[in-house]
Scaffold this motif. Structure first.
Motif, PDB file in Angstrom:
ATOM      1  N   PRO A   1    -140.369  50.024  -8.581  1.00  0.00           N
ATOM      2  CA  PRO A   1    -139.392  50.370  -7.527  1.00  0.00           C
ATOM      3  C   PRO A   1    -137.932  50.240  -7.956  1.00  0.00           C
ATOM      4  N   PRO A   2    -137.492  49.125  -8.543  1.00  0.00           N
ATOM      5  CA  PRO A   2    -136.077  49.052  -8.927  1.00  0.00           C
ATOM      6  C   PRO A   2    -135.709  50.010 -10.052  1.00  0.00           C
ATOM      7  N   THR A   3    -136.658  50.339 -10.921  1.00  0.00           N
ATOM      8  CA  THR A   3    -136.359  51.260 -12.021  1.00  0.00           C
ATOM      9  C   THR A   3    -136.130  52.667 -11.497  1.00  0.00           C
ATOM     10  N   ILE A   4    -136.999  53.119 -10.589  1.00  0.00           N
ATOM     11  CA  ILE A   4    -136.818  54.457  -9.998  1.00  0.00           C
ATOM     12  C   ILE A   4    -135.506  54.521  -9.222  1.00  0.00           C
ATOM     13  N   ALA A   5    -135.231  53.490  -8.433  1.00  0.00           N
ATOM     14  CA  ALA A   5    -133.981  53.450  -7.666  1.00  0.00           C
ATOM     15  C   ALA A   5    -132.770  53.434  -8.592  1.00  0.00           C
ATOM     16  N   ALA A   6    -132.874  52.715  -9.714  1.00  0.00           N
ATOM     17  CA  ALA A   6    -131.756  52.623 -10.652  1.00  0.00           C
ATOM     18  C   ALA A   6    -131.485  53.962 -11.336  1.00  0.00           C
ATOM     19  N   ILE A   7    -132.553  54.679 -11.685  1.00  0.00           N
ATOM     20  CA  ILE A   7    -132.375  55.975 -12.349  1.00  0.00           C
ATOM     21  C   ILE A   7    -131.703  56.967 -11.406  1.00  0.00           C
TER      22      ILE A   7
ATOM     23  N   ILE B   1    -129.316  50.043 -13.374  1.00  0.00           N
ATOM     24  CA  ILE B   1    -128.412  51.049 -12.816  1.00  0.00           C
ATOM     25  C   ILE B   1    -127.110  51.098 -13.596  1.00  0.00           C
ATOM     26  N   ALA B   2    -126.660  49.956 -14.097  1.00  0.00           N
ATOM     27  CA  ALA B   2    -125.440  49.936 -14.893  1.00  0.00           C
ATOM     28  C   ALA B   2    -125.619  50.737 -16.172  1.00  0.00           C
TER      29      ALA B   2
ATOM     30  N   PHE C   1    -119.893  47.865 -16.167  1.00  0.00           N
ATOM     31  CA  PHE C   1    -119.573  46.785 -17.092  1.00  0.00           C
ATOM     32  C   PHE C   1    -120.035  45.437 -16.555  1.00  0.00           C
ATOM     33  N   PHE C   2    -119.922  45.264 -15.247  1.00  0.00           N
ATOM     34  CA  PHE C   2    -120.375  44.026 -14.610  1.00  0.00           C
ATOM     35  C   PHE C   2    -121.884  43.845 -14.798  1.00  0.00           C
ATOM     36  N   GLY C   3    -122.648  44.911 -14.537  1.00  0.00           N
ATOM     37  CA  GLY C   3    -124.092  44.823 -14.660  1.00  0.00           C
ATOM     38  C   GLY C   3    -124.559  44.625 -16.087  1.00  0.00           C
ATOM     39  N   LEU C   4    -123.866  45.267 -17.045  1.00  0.00           N
ATOM     40  CA  LEU C   4    -124.261  45.140 -18.438  1.00  0.00           C
ATOM     41  C   LEU C   4    -123.863  43.792 -19.036  1.00  0.00           C
ATOM     42  N   SER C   5    -122.807  43.203 -18.516  1.00  0.00           N
ATOM     43  CA  SER C   5    -122.296  41.952 -19.086  1.00  0.00           C
ATOM     44  C   SER C   5    -123.039  40.724 -18.586  1.00  0.00           C
ATOM     45  N   LEU C   6    -123.636  40.821 -17.402  1.00  0.00           N
ATOM     46  CA  LEU C   6    -124.309  39.650 -16.839  1.00  0.00           C
ATOM     47  C   LEU C   6    -125.605  39.345 -17.589  1.00  0.00           C
TER      48      LEU C   6
END
Length: 326
Positions: A111-117, A200-201, A144-149
């Motif tokens: 579910p989160p992968t489909i939503a993120a794509i 999603i990031a 950048f926030f999502g990738l850095s966390l």
């Protein structure tokens, strides 16, 4: 060179890569200390028994008293014959353990992968077609926030805030909850959010970079000059050409999401999926279970890379098989 020969070469390389990885895994298991033997020796010592005898008994039960090359042959034969034996940790066939765990991993990742794509591509396209706008700035900042966390830190912080302090969501996963129920969703909200944020990031950044190349392309300017509406122009002349590299990137990203982020998330939130049992198998040196939990991500990663390579060559007519092999 035809397609069959091209794919055959990639499959042969996949088999060789699998062989190398499993050999390396066996070597690590062979030289690592055995916690079960140590526990048995300690128990024997406290009860007045012989610790060395206890160690030897555990080694005999696990088949570790034989020469290493015999253990290696059995290890590899088990891989090819699908004779994976019983789990030392769960005291049941390894296949049963895997079949019981995989639905939790699927429920956690899909579910989160489909939503993120979907959301990542949409935000990325909007950001590229509205470059330097407030929406572009917010979208880029979020990426950048999502990738850095760090996923493990973010998961722990969410758990502390929403589970410990606010008490809105459960702290640990409860396997007694009905799988197909609304209550089950409460246990998945935080893990879903952690996976979704990182995914999603990544997708948004890729979508923005790829579509930005076509925003000012000659055919895009021509279509706009002819009066084509922005929605149709964006879909036909910007997003559709960018789909070729985006599809191949998504295939590679899915492997990372499933076997990097999901493993960490499952361990932190104690979701009884493939990631958690893989971690427990490695810690407890459950060799039969380690065999399978190593095989699954290896096979999926190699197949994912194979599909990525083939898909890129098939979707982009400018690339020939000879160029891909060069």
């Amino acid at each position: 060179m035809n397609m069959k020969w091209y794919i055959s070469r990639r499959v042969l390389w996949a088999v060789f890569a699998t062989f190398i990885i499993l050999t390396f895994t066996f070597g690590l298991l062979l030289i690592s200390p055995n916690p079960e033997a140590s526990a048995a020796a300690f128990s024997a010592a406290t009860e007045g028994g012989d610790p060395e005898e206890a160690r030897e008994r555990v080694a005999e039960i696990r088949g570790e008293d034989r020469p290493w090359h015999e253990q290696y042959v059995d290890f590899m034969v088990s891989m090819f014959t699908l004779d994976w034996g019983n789990s030392f940790t769960y005291h049941e066939p390894v296949v049963d353990t895997i079949l019981r765990a995989y639905p939790y991993s699927v429920a956690l990742v899909v579910p989160p992968t489909i939503a993120a794509i979907i959301a990542g591509f949409a935000i990325g396209v909007y950001s590229s077609t509205h470059q330097y706008s407030l929406g572009d700035f917010l979208g880029t900042s979020f990426a950048f926030f999502g990738l850095s966390l760090p996923n493990f830190w973010f998961a722990i912080m969410l758990m502390m805030v929403f589970s410990v302090y606010l008490g809105w969501l459960p702290v640990r996963y409860d396997t007694s909850v009905e799988f197909w129920s609304l209550e089950h969703i409460r246990y998945l909200i935080l893990p879903w959010f952690v996976i979704w944020t990182g995914a999603i990031a990544s997708e948004m950044r890729y979508a923005r970079a790829e579509t930005l190349e076509y925003v000012n392309a000659a055919w895009t300017k021509t279509a706009r000059a002819k009066g084509l509406d922005e929605t149709t122009l964006t879909y036909r002349h910007i997003f559709r050409p960018a789909l070729i590299p985006l599809i191949t990137i998504v295939i590679g990203d899915l492997v990372g999401i499933i076997f990097a982020t999901a493993l960490v998330v499952e361990v932190i939130f104690t979701v009884p999926g493939l990631g958690l049992i893989s971690y427990q198998a490695l810690v407890r040196q459950d060799t039969p279970l380690v065999l399978v939990t190593i095989m699954i991500p290896v096979f999926i990663a190699i197949i994912g890379n194979l599909l990525q390579d083939v898909a890129y060559t098939m979707l982009d007519p400018r690339i020939s098989y000879e160029e891909r092999d060069a």
